[in-house]
Design an enzyme around this catalytic site. Structure first.
Site, PDB file in Angstrom:
ATOM      1  N   GLY A 125     -18.624   0.128  -6.887  1.00 30.99           N
ATOM      2  CA  GLY A 125     -19.126   1.498  -6.855  1.00 30.99           C
ATOM      3  C   GLY A 125     -19.462   1.944  -5.453  1.00 30.99           C
ATOM      4  O   GLY A 125     -20.608   1.808  -4.997  1.00 30.99           O
ATOM      5  N   GLY A 132     -16.422  11.084  -0.334  1.00 29.48           N
ATOM      6  CA  GLY A 132     -15.024  10.859   0.026  1.00 29.48           C
ATOM      7  C   GLY A 132     -14.892   9.753   1.050  1.00 29.48           C
ATOM      8  O   GLY A 132     -15.426   8.664   0.888  1.00 29.48           O
ATOM      9  N   THR A 159     -12.555   2.430 -10.373  1.00 29.01           N
ATOM     10  CA  THR A 159     -11.547   1.738 -11.186  1.00 29.01           C
ATOM     11  C   THR A 159     -12.175   0.566 -11.934  1.00 29.01           C
ATOM     12  O   THR A 159     -13.033  -0.138 -11.401  1.00 29.01           O
ATOM     13  CB  THR A 159     -10.409   1.236 -10.288  1.00 29.01           C
ATOM     14  OG1 THR A 159      -9.870   2.324  -9.555  1.00 29.01           O
ATOM     15  CG2 THR A 159      -9.299   0.600 -11.111  1.00 29.01           C
ATOM     16  N   GLN A 340      15.075  12.321  -6.675  1.00 31.10           N
ATOM     17  CA  GLN A 340      16.226  13.151  -6.311  1.00 31.10           C
ATOM     18  C   GLN A 340      17.530  12.520  -6.792  1.00 31.10           C
ATOM     19  O   GLN A 340      18.419  13.205  -7.315  1.00 31.10           O
ATOM     20  CB  GLN A 340      16.266  13.346  -4.787  1.00 31.10           C
ATOM     21  CG  GLN A 340      17.237  14.417  -4.319  1.00 31.10           C
ATOM     22  CD  GLN A 340      16.780  15.821  -4.696  1.00 31.10           C
ATOM     23  OE1 GLN A 340      15.606  16.031  -4.983  1.00 31.10           O
ATOM     24  NE2 GLN A 340      17.698  16.764  -4.711  1.00 31.10           N
ATOM     25  N   ILE A 341      17.657  11.211  -6.647  1.00 36.89           N
ATOM     26  CA  ILE A 341      18.861  10.516  -7.098  1.00 36.89           C
ATOM     27  C   ILE A 341      19.015  10.639  -8.619  1.00 36.89           C
ATOM     28  O   ILE A 341      20.115  10.864  -9.140  1.00 36.89           O
ATOM     29  CB  ILE A 341      18.816   9.037  -6.665  1.00 36.89           C
ATOM     30  CG1 ILE A 341      19.050   8.925  -5.150  1.00 36.89           C
ATOM     31  CG2 ILE A 341      19.851   8.206  -7.430  1.00 36.89           C
ATOM     32  CD1 ILE A 341      18.884   7.527  -4.599  1.00 36.89           C
ATOM     33  N   GLY A 343      17.885  13.033 -10.438  1.00 41.44           N
ATOM     34  CA  GLY A 343      18.032  14.423 -10.839  1.00 41.44           C
ATOM     35  C   GLY A 343      17.038  14.791 -11.931  1.00 41.44           C
ATOM     36  O   GLY A 343      15.866  14.422 -11.876  1.00 41.44           O
ATOM     37  N   GLU A 367      -8.661   3.612  -1.229  1.00 41.41           N
ATOM     38  CA  GLU A 367      -9.002   2.520  -0.312  1.00 41.41           C
ATOM     39  C   GLU A 367      -8.713   2.888   1.145  1.00 41.41           C
ATOM     40  O   GLU A 367      -8.225   2.072   1.924  1.00 41.41           O
ATOM     41  CB  GLU A 367      -8.308   1.220  -0.722  1.00 41.41           C
ATOM     42  CG  GLU A 367      -8.813   0.695  -2.063  1.00 41.41           C
ATOM     43  CD  GLU A 367      -8.532  -0.767  -2.307  1.00 41.41           C
ATOM     44  OE1 GLU A 367      -8.588  -1.551  -1.350  1.00 41.41           O
ATOM     45  OE2 GLU A 367      -8.263  -1.119  -3.475  1.00 41.41           O
ATOM     46  N   THR A 369      -7.829   6.773   3.234  1.00 45.61           N
ATOM     47  CA  THR A 369      -6.714   7.718   3.317  1.00 45.61           C
ATOM     48  C   THR A 369      -5.789   7.376   4.479  1.00 45.61           C
ATOM     49  O   THR A 369      -6.143   6.610   5.381  1.00 45.61           O
ATOM     50  CB  THR A 369      -7.245   9.147   3.513  1.00 45.61           C
ATOM     51  OG1 THR A 369      -7.905   9.218   4.789  1.00 45.61           O
ATOM     52  CG2 THR A 369      -8.209   9.543   2.407  1.00 45.61           C
ATOM     53  N   GLU A 371      -5.103   9.299   6.853  1.00 45.24           N
ATOM     54  CA  GLU A 371      -5.758   9.771   8.076  1.00 45.24           C
ATOM     55  C   GLU A 371      -6.750   8.729   8.597  1.00 45.24           C
ATOM     56  O   GLU A 371      -6.845   8.496   9.812  1.00 45.24           O
ATOM     57  CB  GLU A 371      -6.480  11.095   7.786  1.00 45.24           C
ATOM     58  CG  GLU A 371      -5.567  12.283   7.544  1.00 45.24           C
ATOM     59  CD  GLU A 371      -4.941  12.279   6.152  1.00 45.24           C
ATOM     60  OE1 GLU A 371      -3.988  13.048   5.928  1.00 45.24           O
ATOM     61  OE2 GLU A 371      -5.404  11.512   5.282  1.00 45.24           O
TER      62      GLU A 371
END
Length: 385
Positions: A125, A132, A159, A340-341, A343, A367, A369, A371
């Site tokens: 926790g 954040g 989780t 994309q492949i 479709g 775990e 970001t 950034e």
């Protein structure tokens, strides 16, 4: 001499987890995902396989392996499904390892054998609704009242915190003030079912839909003073160490997802026809899947490097951040290209790549970001904070 070949023990583990993932997880996980249901039978099988105890010494009920073994297992699971993989990743790196790394003898005796066997799950926790990435802004408090801690506050996006198997949540809380006026943050074990500890209803998520994620609240929640994990006031340092270690594991999950996209596309390219030819014969498709393999391979080398440094006892903070960043980029890019492949079929949740696409994004957030990883890398290079 540089040698990235796996040892016989590591290769045997990888093969056994691969077999489990393909034969037992793959056929059923789509239904769990669609129902947003936690896959208890699969998790219990992983417990019997010893996966939750891979990096835990045998004296504490574990398998006596190492953290790299855990990473190999995570990669193979994530090649098929990320919900199952993240359940194991969080269960070990965020549930087991803080108890193993920082717990006293009594805490280890109490919790590690059951955690390592997968009989119960542990959660961590840390994140709060308004915090954040700024984990140092912790608002949850724990006040010592006689021989008990009284905890008040809330946590978000935790989780493994609300399953029938959840046994404990390790909570970061402000326990006082440092001499310099800063927050004294400590870590406290809160067993599931403790009065005043409430688990909110599960989140409705974009991805990882067969994993368990909840918000938590603590309202005058009392636990024994002996539930302090590690040294008082060292909670911030403990969770930084936990997250650095966990980034190597989450990198393995990202690599698994990226490689799973390659696996699915190779199968599809050999089956699907367009304009009278297998689409795998078109160079545009070949180049796209070649780039996908490049990303997965490169990210794998990054987490192998971080894990090897960790096991040798060398500094690896920068390498862990690089591995986490590289793998999450690879997962996102490969999921997009796989969709994309495929479709229109790639846009359907019933296909693995549809799930991969939904599961990939959180790897750039959870775990630490992307950034934050770039910030850590820059600091490790000597640039100013």
């Amino acid at each position: 001499m540089v040698d990235h070949r796996l040892s016989e023990e590591h290769e045997a583990l990888r093969e056994s987890v691969q077999t489990f993932a393909r034969k037992e997880v793959a056929p059923v996980i789509g239904d769990y995902y669609e129902r947003e249901e936690f896959p208890y039978p699969l998790v219990q099988t992983m417990g019997r396989m010893g996966l939750f105890g891979l990096p835990v010494p045998e004296e504490h009920g574990g398998m006596g392996g190492d953290y790299f073994a855990l990473c190999l297992a995570l990669e193979e699971l994530a090649r098929v499904d990320s919900s199952v993989a993240i359940t194991l990743e969080a269960g070990v790196s965020l549930g087991v390892m803080p108890i193993y790394r920082f717990g006293d003898d009594e805490q280890r005796r109490t919790w590690l054998p059951r955690l390592a066997a997968g009989e119960i799950l542990g959660a961590f926790g840390l994140t709060e609704p308004g915090g954040g990435s700024d984990a140092g802004s912790t608002r949850t408090t724990a006040v010592l009242d006689g021989d008990e801690w009284v905890i008040n506050g809330s946590k978000a996006f935790i989780t493994n915190s609300g399953t029938d198997l959840t046994g404990l949540v390790t909570v970061t809380a402000v326990t006082g003030q440092k001499p310099n006026g800063g927050k004294e943050i400590s870590t406290i074990i809160v067993p599931a079912g403790t009065p005043g500890f409430t688990v909110a209803k599960k989140y409705s998520k974009v991805g990882w839909n067969a994993s368990d994620t909840h918000a938590l609240s603590f309202d005058d929640c009392r636990v024994p003073a002996a539930n302090l994990l590690g040294e008082r006031g060292r909670g911030y340092a403990q969770f930084l160490a936990t997250l650095t270690e966990g980034r190597v594991a989450i990198a393995a999950v990202g690599v698994g997802l990226a490689q799973g996209c390659v696996d699915e596309c190779l199968r599809y390219l050999g089956e699907r026809e367009a304009f009278g030819r297998k689409i795998g014969e078109y160079q545009a498709m070949q180049f796209k899947v070649a780039d996908m393999e490049l990303r997965a391979h490169t990210a794998r080398l990054a987490y192998y490097d971080a894990a090897s440094r960790m096991l040798r006892g060398e500094p690896y903070k920068k390498q862990a951040a690089i591995a986490k960043l590289a793998s999450s980029n690879a997962a996102m890019d490969n999921a997009r290209d796989a969709t994309q492949i495929f479709g229109g079929y790639g846009f359907m949740n019933e296909t693995p790549v549809g799930r991969f696409y939904r599961d990939a994004k959180i790897l750039e957030i959870g775990e630490g970001t992307s950034e934050v990883q770039r910030m850590l890398i820059a600091r490790e290079l000597g640039l100013p904070a």
